[in-house]
Motif scaffolding. Structure first.
Motif, PDB file in Angstrom:
ATOM      1  N   GLU A  60      42.310  45.058  11.254  1.00 36.98           N
ATOM      2  CA  GLU A  60      41.738  45.997  12.229  1.00 36.98           C
ATOM      3  C   GLU A  60      42.439  47.360  12.142  1.00 36.98           C
ATOM      4  O   GLU A  60      41.783  48.403  12.119  1.00 36.98           O
ATOM      5  CB  GLU A  60      41.875  45.409  13.639  1.00 36.98           C
ATOM      6  N   LEU A  61      43.750  47.358  12.085  1.00 35.68           N
ATOM      7  CA  LEU A  61      44.496  48.620  11.983  1.00 35.68           C
ATOM      8  C   LEU A  61      44.199  49.344  10.673  1.00 35.68           C
ATOM      9  O   LEU A  61      44.046  50.570  10.657  1.00 35.68           O
ATOM     10  CB  LEU A  61      46.004  48.363  12.105  1.00 35.68           C
ATOM     11  N   ALA A  62      44.116  48.592   9.594  1.00 33.08           N
ATOM     12  CA  ALA A  62      43.842  49.203   8.287  1.00 33.08           C
ATOM     13  C   ALA A  62      42.484  49.890   8.290  1.00 33.08           C
ATOM     14  O   ALA A  62      42.351  51.027   7.810  1.00 33.08           O
ATOM     15  CB  ALA A  62      43.914  48.152   7.179  1.00 33.08           C
ATOM     16  N   ARG A  63      41.475  49.218   8.845  1.00 29.40           N
ATOM     17  CA  ARG A  63      40.138  49.817   8.878  1.00 29.40           C
ATOM     18  C   ARG A  63      40.065  50.984   9.854  1.00 29.40           C
ATOM     19  O   ARG A  63      39.516  52.041   9.541  1.00 29.40           O
ATOM     20  CB  ARG A  63      39.088  48.764   9.244  1.00 29.40           C
ATOM     21  N   ARG A  64      40.612  50.806  11.039  1.00 29.92           N
ATOM     22  CA  ARG A  64      40.490  51.823  12.084  1.00 29.92           C
ATOM     23  C   ARG A  64      41.220  53.110  11.718  1.00 29.92           C
ATOM     24  O   ARG A  64      40.735  54.205  11.989  1.00 29.92           O
ATOM     25  CB  ARG A  64      41.032  51.294  13.405  1.00 29.92           C
ATOM     26  N   TYR A  65      42.388  52.996  11.111  1.00 26.88           N
ATOM     27  CA  TYR A  65      43.207  54.188  10.837  1.00 26.88           C
ATOM     28  C   TYR A  65      43.248  54.564   9.359  1.00 26.88           C
ATOM     29  O   TYR A  65      44.091  55.359   8.953  1.00 26.88           O
ATOM     30  CB  TYR A  65      44.625  53.975  11.378  1.00 26.88           C
ATOM     31  N   GLY A  66      42.368  53.984   8.585  1.00 24.27           N
ATOM     32  CA  GLY A  66      42.300  54.352   7.174  1.00 24.27           C
ATOM     33  C   GLY A  66      43.553  53.982   6.396  1.00 24.27           C
ATOM     34  O   GLY A  66      43.993  54.728   5.529  1.00 24.27           O
ATOM     35  N   LEU A  67      44.125  52.836   6.706  1.00 21.85           N
ATOM     36  CA  LEU A  67      45.363  52.393   6.058  1.00 21.85           C
ATOM     37  C   LEU A  67      45.094  51.371   4.958  1.00 21.85           C
ATOM     38  O   LEU A  67      45.967  50.582   4.613  1.00 21.85           O
ATOM     39  CB  LEU A  67      46.317  51.806   7.108  1.00 21.85           C
ATOM     40  N   ILE A  68      43.896  51.378   4.426  1.00 23.40           N
ATOM     41  CA  ILE A  68      43.529  50.418   3.393  1.00 23.40           C
ATOM     42  C   ILE A  68      44.193  50.818   2.079  1.00 23.40           C
ATOM     43  O   ILE A  68      44.069  51.950   1.631  1.00 23.40           O
ATOM     44  CB  ILE A  68      41.999  50.356   3.230  1.00 23.40           C
ATOM     45  N   THR A  69      44.935  49.873   1.517  1.00 21.05           N
ATOM     46  CA  THR A  69      45.623  50.116   0.243  1.00 21.05           C
ATOM     47  C   THR A  69      45.328  48.960  -0.702  1.00 21.05           C
ATOM     48  O   THR A  69      44.935  47.873  -0.266  1.00 21.05           O
ATOM     49  CB  THR A  69      47.153  50.205   0.443  1.00 21.05           C
ATOM     50  N   ASP A  70      45.519  49.199  -1.982  1.00 23.39           N
ATOM     51  CA  ASP A  70      45.361  48.108  -2.941  1.00 23.39           C
ATOM     52  C   ASP A  70      46.387  47.008  -2.673  1.00 23.39           C
ATOM     53  O   ASP A  70      46.080  45.824  -2.809  1.00 23.39           O
ATOM     54  CB  ASP A  70      45.477  48.627  -4.381  1.00 23.39           C
ATOM     55  N   PHE A  71      47.602  47.403  -2.259  1.00 22.55           N
ATOM     56  CA  PHE A  71      48.610  46.404  -1.903  1.00 22.55           C
ATOM     57  C   PHE A  71      48.080  45.502  -0.792  1.00 22.55           C
ATOM     58  O   PHE A  71      48.177  44.277  -0.865  1.00 22.55           O
ATOM     59  CB  PHE A  71      49.915  47.076  -1.449  1.00 22.55           C
ATOM     60  N   GLY A  72      47.504  46.093   0.236  1.00 23.47           N
ATOM     61  CA  GLY A  72      46.973  45.320   1.349  1.00 23.47           C
ATOM     62  C   GLY A  72      45.832  44.425   0.943  1.00 23.47           C
ATOM     63  O   GLY A  72      45.727  43.282   1.400  1.00 23.47           O
ATOM     64  N   LYS A  73      44.961  44.927   0.066  1.00 25.27           N
ATOM     65  CA  LYS A  73      43.821  44.113  -0.391  1.00 25.27           C
ATOM     66  C   LYS A  73      44.289  42.883  -1.157  1.00 25.27           C
ATOM     67  O   LYS A  73      43.620  41.855  -1.158  1.00 25.27           O
ATOM     68  CB  LYS A  73      42.901  44.943  -1.287  1.00 25.27           C
ATOM     69  N   ILE A  74      45.424  42.990  -1.799  1.00 26.08           N
ATOM     70  CA  ILE A  74      45.954  41.868  -2.568  1.00 26.08           C
ATOM     71  C   ILE A  74      46.900  41.017  -1.720  1.00 26.08           C
ATOM     72  O   ILE A  74      46.807  39.791  -1.697  1.00 26.08           O
ATOM     73  CB  ILE A  74      46.675  42.381  -3.838  1.00 26.08           C
ATOM     74  N   ALA A  75      47.808  41.664  -0.978  1.00 21.94           N
ATOM     75  CA  ALA A  75      48.825  40.933  -0.213  1.00 21.94           C
ATOM     76  C   ALA A  75      48.235  40.183   0.975  1.00 21.94           C
ATOM     77  O   ALA A  75      48.691  39.080   1.301  1.00 21.94           O
ATOM     78  CB  ALA A  75      49.919  41.885   0.254  1.00 21.94           C
TER      79      ALA A  75
END
Length: 190
Positions: A60-75
């Motif tokens: 939710e935080l990643a989507r709402r605040y634009g914190l999407i990273t490749d690390f996050g998509k994998i981790a």
């Protein structure tokens, strides 16, 4: 947010920190689950629920605040699999969940994770809606199994639904990986 702006997002953001916390909770959860008392069982349940909630909040935080990273998509999926996998294996070791259920879910989860890494050069396969439903069903089933009390029929029904959705979404991810690879091949050929 454009692709160039997304690259500027630091991997050290709150969403990714929550993912790392989820990973760090896994050994404490397992340790508490194997301690011989109902109190420790409830502590293990609380740790599992906290870890599961971090999955919701990091996304939710990643989507709402634009914190999407490749690390996050994998981790993020790895952290999910570590928490649920540890719970399933532990419950099977304790004799509370059949090994075939644990094996089927783990083979699917590990297979999809390996497949995602194999196609990462073509692109990242993000979690699907079905994958999110699968995660919720697995978490709900595990919570029911972790409760020191509760109706066995409800546990079996929810775990059965989790197994069905787990297999179905596994097939979907394989199909999406094949399509991603085909699109990448066509793009290289052009």
């Amino acid at each position: 947010m454009t692709r160039d702006e997304r690259r500027l997002v630091s991997p050290w953001n709150i969403a990714n920190v929550l993912t790392v916390i989820r990973l760090a909770l896994v050994p404490f959860f397992v340790f508490c689950l194997f301690l011989p008392s109902q109190g420790w069982r409830l502590v293990a349940l609380a740790l599992f629920v906290i870890g599961s909630l971090t999955d919701y909040f990091d996304g939710e935080l990643a989507r709402r605040y634009g914190l999407i990273t490749d690390f996050g998509k994998i981790a993020d999926p790895i952290a999910d699999k570590a928490l649920t996998g540890a719970a399933l294996v532990s419950l099977s070791i304790l004799g509370e969940l059949p090994w075939w259920v644990t094996s089927l879910i783990l083979v699917r989860e590990l297979g999809i994770t390996i497949m995602r890494f194999m196609v990462i050069r073509h692109g990242v396969i993000p979690a699907s809606y079905g994958g999110k439903v699968k995660t919720v069903l697995q978490i709900a089933a595990i919570v029911l199994y972790l409760l020191p009390w509760g109706p066995d029929v409800l546990r079996w029904i929810v775990m059965g639904a989790a197994v069905v959705v787990t297999v179905a979404t596994g097939v979907d991810y394989v199909w999406r990986a094949i399509r991603l690879r085909q699109v990448a091949k066509r793009a290289r050929a052009e």
